[in-house]
Write a protein that holds these residues in place. Structure first.
Motif, PDB file in Angstrom:
ATOM      1  N   GLN A  31       0.827  -1.210   0.000  1.00  0.00           N
ATOM      2  CA  GLN A  31       0.000   0.000   0.000  1.00  0.00           C
ATOM      3  C   GLN A  31       0.864   1.263   0.000  1.00  0.00           C
ATOM      4  O   GLN A  31       0.573   2.238  -0.684  1.00  0.00           O
ATOM      5  N   LEU A  32       1.959   1.214   0.773  1.00  0.00           N
ATOM      6  CA  LEU A  32       2.833   2.377   0.887  1.00  0.00           C
ATOM      7  C   LEU A  32       3.487   2.715  -0.453  1.00  0.00           C
ATOM      8  O   LEU A  32       3.581   3.883  -0.840  1.00  0.00           O
ATOM      9  N   LEU A  33       3.932   1.682  -1.189  1.00  0.00           N
ATOM     10  CA  LEU A  33       4.616   1.921  -2.452  1.00  0.00           C
ATOM     11  C   LEU A  33       3.698   2.565  -3.484  1.00  0.00           C
ATOM     12  O   LEU A  33       4.161   3.310  -4.361  1.00  0.00           O
ATOM     13  N   THR A  34       2.399   2.318  -3.399  1.00  0.00           N
ATOM     14  CA  THR A  34       1.462   2.955  -4.344  1.00  0.00           C
ATOM     15  C   THR A  34       1.314   4.444  -4.065  1.00  0.00           C
ATOM     16  O   THR A  34       0.894   5.201  -4.941  1.00  0.00           O
ATOM     17  N   LYS A  35       1.636   4.881  -2.856  1.00  0.00           N
ATOM     18  CA  LYS A  35       1.479   6.290  -2.478  1.00  0.00           C
ATOM     19  C   LYS A  35       2.760   7.088  -2.663  1.00  0.00           C
ATOM     20  O   LYS A  35       2.718   8.313  -2.806  1.00  0.00           O
ATOM     21  N   LEU A  36       3.912   6.391  -2.654  1.00  0.00           N
ATOM     22  CA  LEU A  36       5.181   7.083  -2.825  1.00  0.00           C
ATOM     23  C   LEU A  36       5.409   7.428  -4.283  1.00  0.00           C
ATOM     24  O   LEU A  36       4.667   7.010  -5.170  1.00  0.00           O
ATOM     25  N   SER A  37       6.464   8.194  -4.545  1.00  0.00           N
ATOM     26  CA  SER A  37       6.807   8.586  -5.906  1.00  0.00           C
ATOM     27  C   SER A  37       7.013   7.349  -6.775  1.00  0.00           C
ATOM     28  O   SER A  37       7.523   6.321  -6.321  1.00  0.00           O
ATOM     29  N   SER A  38       6.595   7.477  -8.040  1.00  0.00           N
ATOM     30  CA  SER A  38       6.741   6.346  -8.962  1.00  0.00           C
ATOM     31  C   SER A  38       8.209   6.033  -9.243  1.00  0.00           C
ATOM     32  O   SER A  38       8.530   4.960  -9.754  1.00  0.00           O
ATOM     33  N   ALA A  39       9.113   6.970  -8.909  1.00  0.00           N
ATOM     34  CA  ALA A  39      10.535   6.756  -9.169  1.00  0.00           C
ATOM     35  C   ALA A  39      11.266   6.103  -8.002  1.00  0.00           C
ATOM     36  O   ALA A  39      12.491   5.998  -8.011  1.00  0.00           O
ATOM     37  N   LYS A 193     -10.249  24.423  -2.084  1.00  0.00           N
ATOM     38  CA  LYS A 193     -10.780  23.234  -2.742  1.00  0.00           C
ATOM     39  C   LYS A 193     -10.518  21.997  -1.889  1.00  0.00           C
ATOM     40  O   LYS A 193      -9.459  21.885  -1.244  1.00  0.00           O
ATOM     41  N   ILE A 194     -11.443  21.056  -1.900  1.00  0.00           N
ATOM     42  CA  ILE A 194     -11.232  19.784  -1.219  1.00  0.00           C
ATOM     43  C   ILE A 194     -10.417  18.872  -2.119  1.00  0.00           C
ATOM     44  O   ILE A 194     -10.553  18.901  -3.349  1.00  0.00           O
ATOM     45  N   ASP A 195      -9.537  18.097  -1.523  1.00  0.00           N
ATOM     46  CA  ASP A 195      -8.705  17.161  -2.269  1.00  0.00           C
ATOM     47  C   ASP A 195      -9.525  15.919  -2.597  1.00  0.00           C
ATOM     48  O   ASP A 195      -9.803  15.095  -1.720  1.00  0.00           O
ATOM     49  N   LEU A 196      -9.920  15.770  -3.852  1.00  0.00           N
ATOM     50  CA  LEU A 196     -10.737  14.636  -4.263  1.00  0.00           C
ATOM     51  C   LEU A 196      -9.914  13.367  -4.457  1.00  0.00           C
ATOM     52  O   LEU A 196     -10.473  12.309  -4.747  1.00  0.00           O
ATOM     53  N   HIS A 197      -8.578  13.471  -4.319  1.00  0.00           N
ATOM     54  CA  HIS A 197      -7.696  12.313  -4.480  1.00  0.00           C
ATOM     55  C   HIS A 197      -6.854  12.110  -3.220  1.00  0.00           C
ATOM     56  O   HIS A 197      -5.682  11.734  -3.296  1.00  0.00           O
ATOM     57  N   CYS A 198      -7.447  12.374  -2.084  1.00  0.00           N
ATOM     58  CA  CYS A 198      -6.729  12.241  -0.811  1.00  0.00           C
ATOM     59  C   CYS A 198      -6.278  10.789  -0.603  1.00  0.00           C
ATOM     60  O   CYS A 198      -7.034   9.847  -0.837  1.00  0.00           O
ATOM     61  N   GLN A 199      -5.024  10.623  -0.162  1.00  0.00           N
ATOM     62  CA  GLN A 199      -4.453   9.300   0.058  1.00  0.00           C
ATOM     63  C   GLN A 199      -4.122   9.081   1.534  1.00  0.00           C
ATOM     64  O   GLN A 199      -3.027   8.666   1.894  1.00  0.00           O
ATOM     65  N   GLN A 200      -5.090   9.401   2.365  1.00  0.00           N
ATOM     66  CA  GLN A 200      -4.878   9.254   3.807  1.00  0.00           C
ATOM     67  C   GLN A 200      -5.634   8.045   4.369  1.00  0.00           C
ATOM     68  O   GLN A 200      -5.953   8.004   5.550  1.00  0.00           O
ATOM     69  N   GLY A 201      -5.927   7.071   3.533  1.00  0.00           N
ATOM     70  CA  GLY A 201      -6.505   5.828   4.029  1.00  0.00           C
ATOM     71  C   GLY A 201      -8.002   5.808   4.139  1.00  0.00           C
ATOM     72  O   GLY A 201      -8.557   4.991   4.870  1.00  0.00           O
ATOM     73  N   HIS A 202      -8.702   6.728   3.421  1.00  0.00           N
ATOM     74  CA  HIS A 202     -10.158   6.705   3.445  1.00  0.00           C
ATOM     75  C   HIS A 202     -10.675   6.829   2.021  1.00  0.00           C
ATOM     76  O   HIS A 202      -9.929   7.173   1.087  1.00  0.00           O
ATOM     77  N   GLN A 203     -11.941   6.567   1.822  1.00  0.00           N
ATOM     78  CA  GLN A 203     -12.544   6.699   0.509  1.00  0.00           C
ATOM     79  C   GLN A 203     -12.613   8.173   0.105  1.00  0.00           C
ATOM     80  O   GLN A 203     -12.755   9.049   0.957  1.00  0.00           O
ATOM     81  N   PRO A 204     -12.517   8.462  -1.188  1.00  0.00           N
ATOM     82  CA  PRO A 204     -12.551   9.859  -1.638  1.00  0.00           C
ATOM     83  C   PRO A 204     -13.863  10.536  -1.260  1.00  0.00           C
ATOM     84  O   PRO A 204     -14.892   9.884  -1.116  1.00  0.00           O
ATOM     85  N   TYR A 205     -13.797  11.865  -1.121  1.00  0.00           N
ATOM     86  CA  TYR A 205     -14.985  12.664  -0.866  1.00  0.00           C
ATOM     87  C   TYR A 205     -15.976  12.468  -2.018  1.00  0.00           C
ATOM     88  O   TYR A 205     -15.561  12.377  -3.175  1.00  0.00           O
ATOM     89  N   PRO A 206     -17.282  12.311  -1.787  1.00  0.00           N
ATOM     90  CA  PRO A 206     -18.009  12.588  -0.537  1.00  0.00           C
ATOM     91  C   PRO A 206     -18.186  11.382   0.391  1.00  0.00           C
ATOM     92  O   PRO A 206     -18.827  11.511   1.431  1.00  0.00           O
ATOM     93  N   LYS A 207     -17.629  10.222   0.030  1.00  0.00           N
ATOM     94  CA  LYS A 207     -17.809   9.040   0.873  1.00  0.00           C
ATOM     95  C   LYS A 207     -16.909   9.088   2.108  1.00  0.00           C
ATOM     96  O   LYS A 207     -17.197   8.436   3.109  1.00  0.00           O
ATOM     97  N   GLY A 208     -15.828   9.801   2.028  1.00  0.00           N
ATOM     98  CA  GLY A 208     -14.912   9.922   3.157  1.00  0.00           C
ATOM     99  C   GLY A 208     -14.269  11.293   3.185  1.00  0.00           C
ATOM    100  O   GLY A 208     -14.198  11.980   2.165  1.00  0.00           O
ATOM    101  N   ILE A 209     -13.807  11.709   4.359  1.00  0.00           N
ATOM    102  CA  ILE A 209     -13.187  13.024   4.507  1.00  0.00           C
ATOM    103  C   ILE A 209     -12.292  13.015   5.729  1.00  0.00           C
ATOM    104  O   ILE A 209     -12.539  12.265   6.691  1.00  0.00           O
ATOM    105  N   CYS A 210     -11.221  13.795   5.699  1.00  0.00           N
ATOM    106  CA  CYS A 210     -10.326  13.904   6.854  1.00  0.00           C
ATOM    107  C   CYS A 210      -9.796  15.331   6.926  1.00  0.00           C
ATOM    108  O   CYS A 210     -10.052  16.156   6.048  1.00  0.00           O
TER     109      CYS A 210
END
Length: 563
Positions: A31-39, A193-210
């Protein structure tokens, strides 16, 4: 087992991973590698409990559960890694702008000459010796020491409503001076603006928010600084020609202000927009407004202006109604008891400012607000016609960009939108000083006053005008066919025909004529370049080179045949 959250901090930011105590740590790393830089080079991944430690290879954690590693809900691990270099990657010549707030130095961008010049100045406000001074002519004390360019007492004494942009910039830089040796950009654009691609471990807005993806509560205040302090029309004829469209027909007109930015000495480190011409794009004028049409040759007009050292510095439009007294006066519709700009005009101004951003090296993004001005020509308190210039605040730009505000039936108020699947509206308050001199906050929902978004500018005409373009010879204004004014070959012939040598030279210096001449595509690039150089440098050799060129002779022949 219950779900837990592990936090990971890296140079890409902080991430949250949802897992469970009995999960193999391999699933966490995936999961962590998908969030880090592709390089990222996964083999070089190191994890530690402290940012000061180098850490252990991540592969050593594999094969053990989260519980076996002693990790609990909310624990944070620090991540470091090396970048995998792609041998086939082609380096780009454009430097990337870092997104972090702590950098090695200012962002490398191409600023305007006026910003480069003012950045080198301290802008200190000199003060003479006073009766309180007890020292000689070469001494200095608290009563005569220079004041910083943002000094509030100086502003109030000289009726300066807002400090200049560069004074504000130096004030913010002063606050960030002691930061432990690392550079922190002194300016930051608000983002609502709300971050619609938040990667903090929850579903994107409007289903989740942090707290990371949602914007913070907003408190609106009248902005203390302005990007441009003054608008100067290089000659009164510029505005008069623009007003003739309304005077002849009674319908409103819209135009782009072409000019340049210069230093404004009435305000410490001030900037003024000097307007050299108003270009009227295709439009349909009405008695109570204007509808803009497609402007196909906008880029060509911009390129012509650029050759002359000019750019779009703003827009102007009329809002005039004849008083009916047959004395040339008009109705005064805009004043402190009604509005200065309507809610829709504020939103329009914000969109234009967002389209033409101000480039600066003092933000991580390379831009901050805008120098684009909005000038409305309307009636004054005595029935006179006068221009009034405004900008909207950085907060207004951010509110419009986030689609948080819209117009309403009361022009002096702004309506706050409701939440939607792509829009999150935080709590909004506006702060004002009440009749007792106390600062009070009010809820901005569902509406709040337009005044909290406005920044007012001053405007004038020079006492001794030295315009770039001639004010003596009028040329037919573009896109005024509704008035019977048509730009064609006969128009060019009538304009150029007659007059002595000096008159013919002077007639070249007309922006409307120049733009029409370029659209005819009769003259080649070299002939057009000779005109540009002559207008800018006023060099006789450039004019002679032009009139003796084959392209100019072809133009004269075509005009004679179509007169």
């Amino acid at each position: 087992m219950a779900s837990i959250i592990l936090r990971f901090r890296s140079k890409d930011g902080m991430f949250r991973i949802n897992t469970s105590s009995d999960s193999d740590f391999v699933s966490v790393l995936e999961q962590l590698l998908t969030k880090l830089s592709s390089a990222v080079n996964s083999q070089s991944l190191l994890l530690s409990n402290s940012p000061s430690q180098k850490g252990e290879p991540a592969k050593g954690y594999c094969g053990k559960t989260v519980q076996e590693l002693g990790l609990k809900n909310g624990d944070m691990l620090f991540v470091s890694y090396e970048t995998a270099i792609d041998p086939n990657a082609v380096p780009t010549s454009t430097p990337t702008v870092p997104i972090t707030t702590t950098n090695l130095g200012p962002t490398k961008v191409q600023e305007l000459p006026i910003d480069i010049a003012l950045d080198k100045q301290e802008g200190l406000i000199a003060r003479p010796l006073s009766s309180m001074c007890r020292h000689g002519a070469r001494g200095m004390c608290e009563y005569c020491a220079p004041l910083p360019p943002w000094d509030e007492n100086y502003r109030s004494e000289h009726a300066i409503k807002h400090i200049s942009f560069h004074a504000y910039l130096k004030q913010q830089a002063e606050k960030h001076k002691n930061n432990g040796g690392s550079y922190i950009a002194p300016l930051e654009e608000p983002d609502y603006k709300i971050d619609l691609h938040c990667q903090q471990g929850h579903q994107p807005y409007p289903k989740g928010i942090c707290s990371k993806c949602q914007p913070s509560p907003i408190t609106l205040q009248q902005q203390k600084f302005r990007m441009v302090d003054h608008v100067e029309f290089a000659d009164s004829s510029i505005l008069n020609e623009f007003l003739n469209g309304w005077r002849s027909t009674g319908v409103q007109r819209f135009g782009y202000l072409y000019g340049r930015y210069e230093a404004f000495d009435k305000v410490p480190l001030g900037i003024k927009a000097v307007v050299e011409s108003i270009y009227e794009p295709p439009q349909v004028g009405e008695f109570d407004g204007v509808t803009l049409l497609n402007w196909d040759d906008e880029q060509q007009i911009d390129a012509i202006a650029s050759k002359l050292g000019l750019t779009k510095v703003g827009i102007a439009y009329t809002d005039l109604t004849d008083s009916g007294r047959k004395d040339g006066t008009v109705l005064c519709k805009r004043h402190k008891d009604s509005y200065f700009l309507t809610n829709l005009e504020c939103i329009m101004a914000a969109r234009f400012q967002h389209k033409y951003p101000n480039v600066t090296k003092y933000t991580s993004s390379g831009k901050f607000s805008s120098k684009f001005v909005t000038c409305v020509v309307s009636g004054g308190l005595l029935g006179e016609i006068e221009p009034r210039s405004y900008q909207v605040s950085t907060g207004a730009e951010a509110l419009v960009e986030a689609d948080i505000i819209t117009g309403c039936t009361q022009p002096s108020m702004v309506y706050v939108n409701e939440n939607s699947s792509t829009r999150y509206v935080p709590d909004i308050q506006y702060s004002k000083i009440n009749e007792y001199g106390l600062e009070v906050k009010s809820n901005a929902k569902p509406t709040f006053p337009v005044d909290f978004l406005l920044v007012s500018l001053t405007d004038s005409f020079p006492v001794d005008p030295t315009p770039m373009f001639t004010s003596e010879y009028h040329y037919t204004i573009e896109n005024r066919e509704f008035m019977g004014d048509v730009q064609d070959l006969s128009t060019v012939y009538k304009y150029l025909n007659g007059g002595d040598y000096e008159v013919r030279k002077a007639k070249l210096c007309n922006f409307h004529f120049l733009c029409h001449l370029a659209r005819l595509n009769i003259l080649g690039p070299q002939e057009m370049e000779s005109i540009f150089k002559f207008i800018v440098d006023k060099n006789e050799d450039d004019y002679i080179r032009l009139v003796e060129s084959p392209g100019w002779m072809s133009l004269i022949t075509i005009l004679e045949e179509n007169k």
